[in-house]
Design an enzyme around this catalytic site. Structure first.
Site, mmCIF file in Angstrom:
data_model
loop_
_atom_site.group_PDB
_atom_site.id
_atom_site.type_symbol
_atom_site.label_atom_id
_atom_site.label_comp_id
_atom_site.label_asym_id
_atom_site.label_seq_id
_atom_site.Cartn_x
_atom_site.Cartn_y
_atom_site.Cartn_z
ATOM 1 N N GLY A 98 18.479 -42.685 20.455
ATOM 2 C CA GLY A 98 19.276 -43.899 20.419
ATOM 3 C C GLY A 98 20.771 -43.673 20.293
ATOM 4 N N GLY A 100 22.954 -42.644 22.638
ATOM 5 C CA GLY A 100 23.669 -43.225 23.774
ATOM 6 C C GLY A 100 23.826 -44.728 23.596
ATOM 7 N N GLU A 122 28.644 -47.032 37.193
ATOM 8 C CA GLU A 122 27.777 -46.513 38.246
ATOM 9 C C GLU A 122 26.769 -45.579 37.587
ATOM 10 O OE1 GLU A 122 31.238 -45.745 39.019
ATOM 11 O OE2 GLU A 122 31.623 -47.255 40.549
ATOM 12 N N TYR A 134 20.905 -49.467 30.093
ATOM 13 C CA TYR A 134 21.870 -50.441 30.606
ATOM 14 C C TYR A 134 21.223 -51.812 30.786
ATOM 15 C CZ TYR A 134 24.545 -46.194 31.494
ATOM 16 O OH TYR A 134 25.200 -44.988 31.365
#
Length: 166
Positions: A98, A100, A122, A134
């Site tokens: 976790g 990131g 991107e 994301y």
């Protein structure tokens, strides 16, 4: 008994922090090289850090002795009410915990506080862990860039994703 004695001692903690010097930059270079086929060198990172539109946030583990080790980092550029995630990298031995997400959430909080309305990034279409992160945070696909990853090692195609903050 042993466990109860250990609970008397302070534990290490995670913290977000700014880049503090050459040692941090060297750690960033090593972490980036672990996560990307073409890692960024010291010169590239220093150039980005010198850019007033770029923000960098480190995730560190601080030990009970005060030693602070870089576990990951995120770099974002903000211009005219928009931001772009330039890179996010976590040391390979620390992935899946976790970190990131923690980095990205803190960077988004700070970006929102600065008045930024939307964030772009991107990501390789063949990077399921990043895509899942994301999407969980609300990023949606708004485009595709075929051949973005020239070496083809990451699937070639980048998904362009956007998060509306305001």
């Amino acid at each position: 008994m042993f466990y109860s004695m250990m609970s008397l001692f302070p534990q290490s903690r995670l913290m977000t922090d700014d880049v503090r010097g050459e040692t941090d930059i060297e750690a960033m270079v090593a972490i980036h090289a672990e996560g990307f086929r073409r890692g960024w060198g010291i010169d590239e990172i220093e150039k980005l850090l010198a850019d007033r539109t770029v923000r960098c946030l480190l995730l560190r583990r601080e030990t009970v002795l005060g030693t602070r080790r870089v576990l990951g980092f995120i770099m974002m550029r903000s211009v005219a009410g928009e931001a772009e995630v330039l890179t996010i990298a976590v040391a390979s031995a620390r992935r899946g915990h976790g970190y990131g997400r923690r980095l990205l959430e803190e960077a988004l909080r700070r970006t929102y506080a600065e008045g930024v309305g939307e964030v772009f990034l991107e990501v390789s279409e063949s990077n399921p862990p990043a895509l899942a992160l994301y999407r969980r945070l609300g990023f949606g696909e708004v485009g595709r860039r075929k051949g973005y990853y020239a070496d083809g090692g990451q699937g070639g195609t980048a998904l362009v994703m956007r998060l509306q903050l305001r």
